[in-house]
Design a protein around this motif. Structure first.
Motif, PDB file in Angstrom:
ATOM      1  N   TRP A 161      -6.440  -3.966  -0.786  1.00 47.33           N
ATOM      2  CA  TRP A 161      -5.705  -2.864  -1.121  1.00 47.33           C
ATOM      3  C   TRP A 161      -4.580  -3.456  -2.389  1.00 47.33           C
ATOM      4  CZ3 TRP A 161      -0.319  -2.200  -0.177  1.00 47.33           C
ATOM      5  CH2 TRP A 161       0.188  -0.883  -0.651  1.00 47.33           C
ATOM      6  N   GLY A 162      -4.157  -4.393  -2.162  1.00 42.66           N
ATOM      7  CA  GLY A 162      -3.193  -4.982  -2.876  1.00 42.66           C
ATOM      8  C   GLY A 162      -3.534  -5.244  -4.312  1.00 42.66           C
ATOM      9  N   ALA A 170       5.531 -10.351  -6.136  1.00 43.40           N
ATOM     10  CA  ALA A 170       6.000  -9.077  -5.606  1.00 43.40           C
ATOM     11  C   ALA A 170       4.778  -8.575  -4.877  1.00 43.40           C
ATOM     12  CB  ALA A 170       6.442  -8.327  -6.893  1.00 43.40           C
ATOM     13  N   PRO A 171       3.813  -8.342  -5.361  1.00 41.75           N
ATOM     14  CA  PRO A 171       2.749  -7.536  -4.342  1.00 41.75           C
ATOM     15  C   PRO A 171       2.396  -8.387  -3.166  1.00 41.75           C
ATOM     16  CG  PRO A 171       1.511  -8.678  -6.195  1.00 41.75           C
ATOM     17  CD  PRO A 171       2.948  -8.652  -6.633  1.00 41.75           C
ATOM     18  N   ALA A 172       2.556  -9.461  -3.222  1.00 39.02           N
ATOM     19  CA  ALA A 172       2.112 -10.494  -2.084  1.00 39.02           C
ATOM     20  C   ALA A 172       3.459 -10.222  -0.995  1.00 39.02           C
ATOM     21  CB  ALA A 172       2.130 -12.078  -2.475  1.00 39.02           C
ATOM     22  N   GLY A 194       8.044 -15.328  11.552  1.00 34.43           N
ATOM     23  CA  GLY A 194       7.102 -16.175  11.937  1.00 34.43           C
ATOM     24  C   GLY A 194       5.640 -15.740  11.441  1.00 34.43           C
ATOM     25  N   ARG A 195       5.399 -14.261  11.497  1.00 31.72           N
ATOM     26  CA  ARG A 195       3.905 -13.744  11.075  1.00 31.72           C
ATOM     27  C   ARG A 195       3.991 -13.955   9.461  1.00 31.72           C
ATOM     28  NH1 ARG A 195       0.771  -9.231  11.768  1.00 31.72           N
ATOM     29  NH2 ARG A 195      -1.004  -9.532  10.121  1.00 31.72           N
ATOM     30  N   ALA A 196       4.884 -13.700   8.816  1.00 33.25           N
ATOM     31  CA  ALA A 196       5.062 -13.779   7.473  1.00 33.25           C
ATOM     32  C   ALA A 196       4.566 -15.431   7.075  1.00 33.25           C
ATOM     33  CB  ALA A 196       6.291 -13.230   6.865  1.00 33.25           C
ATOM     34  N   LEU A 197       5.283 -16.144   7.600  1.00 33.21           N
ATOM     35  CA  LEU A 197       5.281 -17.825   7.390  1.00 33.21           C
ATOM     36  C   LEU A 197       3.819 -18.090   7.517  1.00 33.21           C
ATOM     37  CD1 LEU A 197       8.235 -19.249   9.029  1.00 33.21           C
ATOM     38  CD2 LEU A 197       7.741 -19.114   6.512  1.00 33.21           C
ATOM     39  N   GLY A 198       2.994 -17.544   8.395  1.00 29.99           N
ATOM     40  CA  GLY A 198       1.688 -17.994   8.671  1.00 29.99           C
ATOM     41  C   GLY A 198       0.427 -17.274   8.009  1.00 29.99           C
ATOM     42  N   GLU A 199       0.812 -16.265   7.508  1.00 33.22           N
ATOM     43  CA  GLU A 199      -0.234 -15.039   6.952  1.00 33.22           C
ATOM     44  C   GLU A 199      -0.726 -16.074   5.596  1.00 33.22           C
ATOM     45  OE1 GLU A 199      -2.736 -12.652   6.086  1.00 33.22           O
ATOM     46  OE2 GLU A 199      -1.418 -12.422   7.808  1.00 33.22           O
ATOM     47  N   THR A 200      -2.276 -15.914   5.889  1.00 37.33           N
ATOM     48  CA  THR A 200      -3.122 -16.629   4.820  1.00 37.33           C
ATOM     49  C   THR A 200      -3.863 -15.819   3.940  1.00 37.33           C
ATOM     50  OG1 THR A 200      -3.567 -18.345   6.673  1.00 37.33           O
ATOM     51  CG2 THR A 200      -5.091 -18.334   4.804  1.00 37.33           C
ATOM     52  N   MET A 201      -4.861 -15.030   4.276  1.00 40.46           N
ATOM     53  CA  MET A 201      -6.066 -14.431   3.672  1.00 40.46           C
ATOM     54  C   MET A 201      -5.408 -13.290   2.589  1.00 40.46           C
ATOM     55  SD  MET A 201      -8.744 -14.457   2.593  1.00 40.46           S
ATOM     56  CE  MET A 201      -9.505 -15.523   3.709  1.00 40.46           C
ATOM     57  N   ALA A 202      -4.308 -12.558   3.119  1.00 36.51           N
ATOM     58  CA  ALA A 202      -3.759 -11.569   2.105  1.00 36.51           C
ATOM     59  C   ALA A 202      -3.056 -12.389   1.034  1.00 36.51           C
ATOM     60  CB  ALA A 202      -2.931 -10.590   2.883  1.00 36.51           C
ATOM     61  N   LEU A 217      -3.344 -12.518  -3.279  1.00 38.87           N
ATOM     62  CA  LEU A 217      -2.418 -11.829  -3.870  1.00 38.87           C
ATOM     63  C   LEU A 217      -1.371 -12.446  -4.581  1.00 38.87           C
ATOM     64  CD1 LEU A 217      -1.559  -8.571  -1.566  1.00 38.87           C
ATOM     65  CD2 LEU A 217      -2.935  -8.647  -3.744  1.00 38.87           C
ATOM     66  N   ILE A 218      -1.163 -13.799  -4.186  1.00 38.73           N
ATOM     67  CA  ILE A 218       0.156 -14.503  -4.735  1.00 38.73           C
ATOM     68  C   ILE A 218      -0.141 -15.330  -5.960  1.00 38.73           C
ATOM     69  CG2 ILE A 218      -0.152 -16.812  -3.522  1.00 38.73           C
ATOM     70  CD1 ILE A 218       2.806 -16.222  -2.822  1.00 38.73           C
ATOM     71  N   GLY A 219      -1.574 -15.395  -6.331  1.00 42.13           N
ATOM     72  CA  GLY A 219      -1.747 -16.191  -7.757  1.00 42.13           C
ATOM     73  C   GLY A 219      -2.327 -17.609  -7.342  1.00 42.13           C
ATOM     74  N   ASN A 220      -1.831 -18.209  -6.401  1.00 42.39           N
ATOM     75  CA  ASN A 220      -2.227 -19.836  -6.187  1.00 42.39           C
ATOM     76  C   ASN A 220      -1.808 -20.743  -7.322  1.00 42.39           C
ATOM     77  OD1 ASN A 220      -3.462 -18.976  -3.654  1.00 42.39           O
ATOM     78  ND2 ASN A 220      -5.100 -18.450  -4.668  1.00 42.39           N
ATOM     79  N   SER A 221      -0.601 -20.619  -7.752  1.00 46.18           N
ATOM     80  CA  SER A 221      -0.119 -21.197  -8.934  1.00 46.18           C
ATOM     81  C   SER A 221       0.996 -22.193  -8.228  1.00 46.18           C
ATOM     82  CB  SER A 221       0.407 -19.927  -9.871  1.00 46.18           C
ATOM     83  OG  SER A 221       1.342 -20.902 -11.020  1.00 46.18           O
ATOM     84  N   ASN A 222       0.782 -23.534  -8.636  1.00 48.39           N
ATOM     85  CA  ASN A 222       1.543 -24.513  -7.993  1.00 48.39           C
ATOM     86  C   ASN A 222       3.062 -24.577  -9.112  1.00 48.39           C
ATOM     87  OD1 ASN A 222       1.944 -26.633  -6.330  1.00 48.39           O
ATOM     88  ND2 ASN A 222       1.604 -28.237  -8.077  1.00 48.39           N
TER      89      ASN A 222
END
Length: 325
Positions: A142-143, A178-180, A243-251, A255-260
């Protein structure tokens, strides 16, 4: 001759009598089972830490604290650092907590402070809680297909007109922070709202009546009496949501871009520890697996520190607003 009512009363019920041997046995069994379950939880946590720590030990010995302060993740050169991932984890989770916390508490106030009738409030609460049943991969899709195109025009306008502000220093070309953060806020919303609703409902109605009797308006009673009284429960909801936000993985991986990188911009791509683990494990070699286990330990440490800090804040709030020691 009239019967003795006291004799009938004594024989009618044994509620006020002392516990029987069966009651003592049942209580002892319950205590033993509860203690065993609590001990098993502790042993499970110790076992998980032992397994992860054992696999991460070579990386801990090799990189040490440089692993936490490093900014490069290159498996081909065996250079590993997770500072950008720590930044992305905390930044995205705090943004999600800010958005989801505000809306969650607002929903709890709306559902419990007589803004709507009880039946309609139950319907709204069920709808909000249904958000927790949606899989995270669905949120990610959806994101990608709805939220990112929806945010892109606004991000371009903000970058064009307010680009001198670090928060809008880049535009949203695709996946980004932002979307993440917005998807994370939606995902923690049911947790924050449900626990906050319970916190408000535990307050006796006489507390609000007393506030009205002192001459407060409706919003003064809510913000100055009801909210501080329910603050310990609300803080517990926020800590659980965080705590839920810290451990969220798949979404987040979607959405976050995986940029180091470390960037203040809300529209720049980033990465999180959980996303790093999910993205790199399938193709990781032996050395990278050890580094990923080290990253998992860092994530566990952050989660533990957040929960300890949240517990301390909750206890402080209870002492301050509820007068408990």
């Amino acid at each position: 001759m009239a019967s003795n009512p006291f004799k009938q009363s004594r024989s009618a019920s044994t509620v006020s009598g002392p516990p029987s041997s069966v009651d003592y046995l049942a209580d002892s069994i319950f205590r033993a089972v509860a203690l065993a379950c609590a001990s098993l939880i502790i042993l499970l946590i110790v076992y998980i830490l032992w397994e992860i720590g054992g696999k991460a030990m070579p990386a801990i010995a090799e990189y040490g604290l440089d692993f936490v302060a490093g900014t490069t993740w290159d498996a081909t050169r065996e250079e590993f650092g997770v500072l950008p991932e720590i930044w992305g984890t905390l930044y995205s989770s705090l943004l999600a907590l800010l958005i989801g916390g505000v809306f969650g508490v607002a929903i709890a106030i709306f559902l419990t402070q007589d803004f709507i009738n009880t039946r309609l409030a139950a319907v709204f609460r069920t709808i909000v809680e249904l958000l927790a049943a949606i899989p995270s991969v669905v949120y990610g899709l959806w994101g990608i297909y709805v939220l990112i195109p929806l945010l892109r025009p606004g991000s371009e306008w903000l970058h064009e007109h307010l680009g001198f502000i670090p928060l809008f220093g880049t535009d949203l070309s695709g996946p980004g922070l932002a979307p993440a953060a917005l998807v994370l806020a939606i995902m923690i919303l049911p947790t924050v709202a449900a626990i906050s609703v319970d916190a408000f409902r535990r307050i006796p109605y006489k507390v609000k009546e007393a506030a009205y009797g002192m001459g407060t308006t409706r919003w003064e009673a809510i913000l100055k009496v009801m909210l501080p009284t329910a603050s310990s429960g609300v803080l517990a909801a926020l800590v659980l949501g965080f705590g839920r936000a810290l451990g969220e993985t798949m979404a987040l991986a979607m959405l976050i871009g995986n940029s180091n990188q470390i960037n203040l911009s809300l529209f720049a791509p980033a990465d999180t520890l959980a996303s790093l683990l999910a993205s790199n494990f399938p193709e990781a070699g032996r050395v990278e697996v050890q580094a990923l286990m080290f990253a998992a330990l860092v994530l566990l440490a952050i989660t533990l520190l957040v929960n300890v800090l949240g517990l301390w804040i909750q206890q402080f709030t209870v002492r301050k607003f509820e007068g408990k020691k």
